[in-house]
Write a protein that holds these residues in place. Structure first.
Motif, mmCIF file in Angstrom:
data_model
loop_
_atom_site.group_PDB
_atom_site.id
_atom_site.type_symbol
_atom_site.label_atom_id
_atom_site.label_comp_id
_atom_site.label_asym_id
_atom_site.label_seq_id
_atom_site.Cartn_x
_atom_site.Cartn_y
_atom_site.Cartn_z
ATOM 1 N N MET A 68 -0.456 -5.001 -11.473
ATOM 2 C CA MET A 68 -0.262 -5.105 -10.041
ATOM 3 C C MET A 68 -1.175 -5.178 -9.040
ATOM 4 O O MET A 68 -1.310 -4.720 -7.921
ATOM 5 N N ASP A 133 8.057 -6.662 -6.474
ATOM 6 C CA ASP A 133 6.812 -6.398 -5.633
ATOM 7 C C ASP A 133 6.224 -7.409 -4.703
ATOM 8 O O ASP A 133 5.229 -7.915 -4.806
ATOM 9 N N LYS B 127 1.803 4.849 -8.129
ATOM 10 C CA LYS B 127 0.996 4.450 -6.960
ATOM 11 C C LYS B 127 1.098 4.801 -5.742
ATOM 12 O O LYS B 127 -0.104 4.927 -5.020
ATOM 13 N N ILE B 191 3.184 -3.314 -4.361
ATOM 14 C CA ILE B 191 3.238 -2.713 -5.484
ATOM 15 C C ILE B 191 4.899 -2.019 -5.656
ATOM 16 O O ILE B 191 5.119 -1.022 -6.158
#
Ligand code: HEM
Ligand code: HEM
Ligand SMILES: [Fe+2]
Lengths: 142, 393
Positions: A68, A133, B127, B191
């Motif tokens: 990502m 995302d 994250k 994310i």
């Protein structure tokens, strides 16, 4: 910085401003946490996916790849590699890395994973691909 | 760290609370660091993870937080001892704004490091909190440390009134934290976090260059208003350079890719690498070089090094700084091409094909790296050059 603006005023603004914006940040984070279950697909996390994440970490894949968009920029983005290669393609790719590398090309190590481990890694990468995302990356090339 | 040991006692006008503790911690840190590096080199990463008990608490294998568990714990022990030592020193002596800001910075550093022990199975959460360590360090608490070091050296070398300098310092760190804390949002675009971060992150982080700009203006302003000529010209050069390069690397190069619509294409590319290099060098490498440059001669009983040695040091400054500018430019060029070929064009190419096409820039970057290394060697050498020295002030 004229005479009217004193050091103690500056100090008070520092403490006040910091506390205020930190609390605002906490509030936003709190709200994010209430929304995340709809986006991060946590209900689908299986022990196999957890195992895949662990393999991902202990083999330091992030030392070369991004996931990502975060990580190192030496090797391709893997958040969507399932889209490029498919489950079997990813397994075959990881399995087929030559021990000595490929001359004149950036090479990836041969990790000698078992089938079970490969399945776990693929399950993990598939899970990452399913996270909402905001449509990143822009295209399948990552 | 060494810088803080030097500065806090001088600011508090008292001796270090416990020099023995400081010495012990120094060696623990060095040995732990050396062992970790030996570990990295000697065995494959996966074996290292097994040996060091990663399964007890899984924290390894995340960017920048790769350290094995014992190293991470070692860092915590050393940091706590260090903070205890400095805080006690300050409580014992005078509490100036400069040392307050430094200590807040250091405590923040330790607190946010604790998030590196949190590694949930859920990647998005992983994250999310990873950035609490990484972003809130470099664009939060480390900036406080940076500001207070700069303010310290400027007071010493320019003789400008402490009231003025400390007022500036407060303004700068205020700007830092009100933009930087919510600016964390510029890492929450893609994310898995909600889309509203694209607004919060873009707007607040777009303001983050302001404190860096203020730092540069501050440094130049104070040097122009100097009341005395400090013999250590090299340290003043580092202070000015640090302001400028931090502004360029963090402010300008950061702004370049911090708005969400731009970041959509540049995220995780060589653009990020270019920015990371220059920002790190400009802010945190240069401020350390500045502290060493200022404190080293004094620790050896003189106000400044000889002229000859300072000339060499200035050469080192220019070589390293110019090399870093070129490294950044080459990486940026590589990044623009990469983003274009891989993400923007109508027929996007695979990563490896693109990397091949831009390899020319990596070669140029490599050569700039060599120049940088020469600069670094000169810097170290400059401390061993003799010549007529200024007497201690
Ligand atoms: C277990 C951890 C890892 C996994 C699961 C993994 C997985 C993959 C996958 C699926 C690809 C194909 C991507 C594509 O072509 O789009 C790939 C390519 C690649 N990986 Fe890894 N990787 C890992 C670790 C590493 C490490 C540690 C390195 C660096 C030392 C590395 C370097 C590379 C390189 C250079 C390529 C491109 C190879 C080529 O196209 O010839 N990988 N990896
Ligand atoms: C001295 C201060 C700074 C340092 C040392 C620094 C360093 C870094 C580093 C190392 C990264 C890469 C993180 C990763 O691996 O994913 C990064 C990312 C980033 N930085 Fe900074 N930075 C600083 C200040 C700033 C400022 C002031 C801005 C905004 C104006 C900024 C904007 C960004 C953005 C948008 C990213 C994400 C890039 C991406 O999407 O790949 N940085 N920074
Ligand atoms: Fe950031």
């Amino acid at each position: 910085m004229s005479g009217a603006f004193t050091k103690s005023m500056a100090r008070n603004i520092f403490y006040g401003g910091t506390v205020f914006f930190f609390l605002l940040f906490l509030a936003l984070s709190f709200d994010t946490h209430s929304q995340l279950p709809k986006r991060d697909m946590r209900q689908n996390i299986t022990p196999q996916i957890a195992e895949g994440k662990k393999l991902w970490e202990v083999n330091n894949c992030i030392g070369c790849h991004t996931l990502m968009g975060e990580g190192a920029y030496f090797a391709p983005e893997l958040g969507n590699v399932i889209v490029r290669y498919g489950d079997e393609g990813v397994k075959a790719f990881i399995q087929s890395r030559p021990k000595e590398g490929i001359p004149g090309r950036r090479s990836m190590p041969q990790f000698n994973f078992t089938d079970e481990q490969l399945n776990a890694i693929v399950a993990f990468l598939k899970h990452v691909n399913s996270i909402n995302d905001a449509n990143w990356p822009p295209n399948d090339q990552g | 760290m060494g810088g803080a040991y030097y500065m806090i006692p001088e600011e508090s006008e008292t001796e270090l609370f416990s020099p023995k503790l400081a010495l012990a911690l120094f060696w623990i840190f060095l040995v732990a660091g050396a062992l970790t590096i030996v570990g990295y080199l000697a065995v494959p990463y996966a074996t290292l993870a097994e040996l060091t008990g990663n399964s007890i608490l899984e924290t390894m294998g995340r960017e920048f937080l790769e350290q094995p568990l014992p190293t991470k714990l070692g860092i915590v022990v050393v940091a706590l001892g260090f903070l205890f030592n400095l805080t006690m020193t300050m409580l014992k002596g005078k509490k100036t704004a400069i040392s307050m800001v430094l200590l807040i910075g250091l405590w923040g550093l330790a607190v946010f490091f604790l998030f590196s022990f949190y590694n949930p199975v859920n990647v998005v959460l992983d994250k999310f909190f990873w950035w609490w360590t990484v972003h809130l360090w470099v664009e939060g608490v480390w900036e406080l440390i940076l500001g207070s070091f700069l303010a310290f050296v400027l007071i010493k070398t320019t003789g400008v009134d402490r009231e003025v300098i400390e007022k500036w310092l407060y303004v700068i760190v205020t700007l830092t934290l009100i933009t930087g804390i919510i600016g964390t949002g510029h890492h929450y675009f893609w994310i898995g976090t909600p889309e509203y971060w694209q607004w919060w992150g873009s707007i607040f982080s777009a303001l983050e260059p302001i404190p860096f700009f203020a730092m540069t203006v501050f440094a130049f302003n104070m040097v122009n208003r100097r009341r005395r000529e400090h013999p250590n010209k090299a340290a003043v050069l580092w202070a000015l350079g640090c302001g400028v390069m931090a502004f360029l690397g963090a402010g300008v190069w950061g702004f370049l890719h911090t708005l969400a619509p731009v970041n959509y294409y540049t995220h995780g590319s060589q653009i990020t690498a270019a920015h990371g290099h220059m920002a790190f060098y400009g802010a945190y490498a240069m401020v350390n070089l500045m502290m060493i440059s200022y404190a080293m001669p004094i620790l050896r009983g003189r106000a400044a090094n000889s002229n000859k040695s300072q000339v060499l040091e200035m050469w080192a400054f220019w070589l390293m700084t110019v090399a870093m500018v070129f490294i950044t430019l080459f990486l940026t060029a590589a990044g623009i091409l990469q983003v274009w070929l891989q993400r923007v064009s109508d027929a996007p190419l695979p990563f490896m094909v693109v990397q091949d096409k831009i390899s020319l820039f990596y070669w140029m970057r490599e050569w700039a790296g060599v120049v940088f290394l020469i600069g670094l060697i000169l810097y170290i050498a400059s401390f061993f050059v003799g010549g007529k020295e200024e007497k201690a002030a």
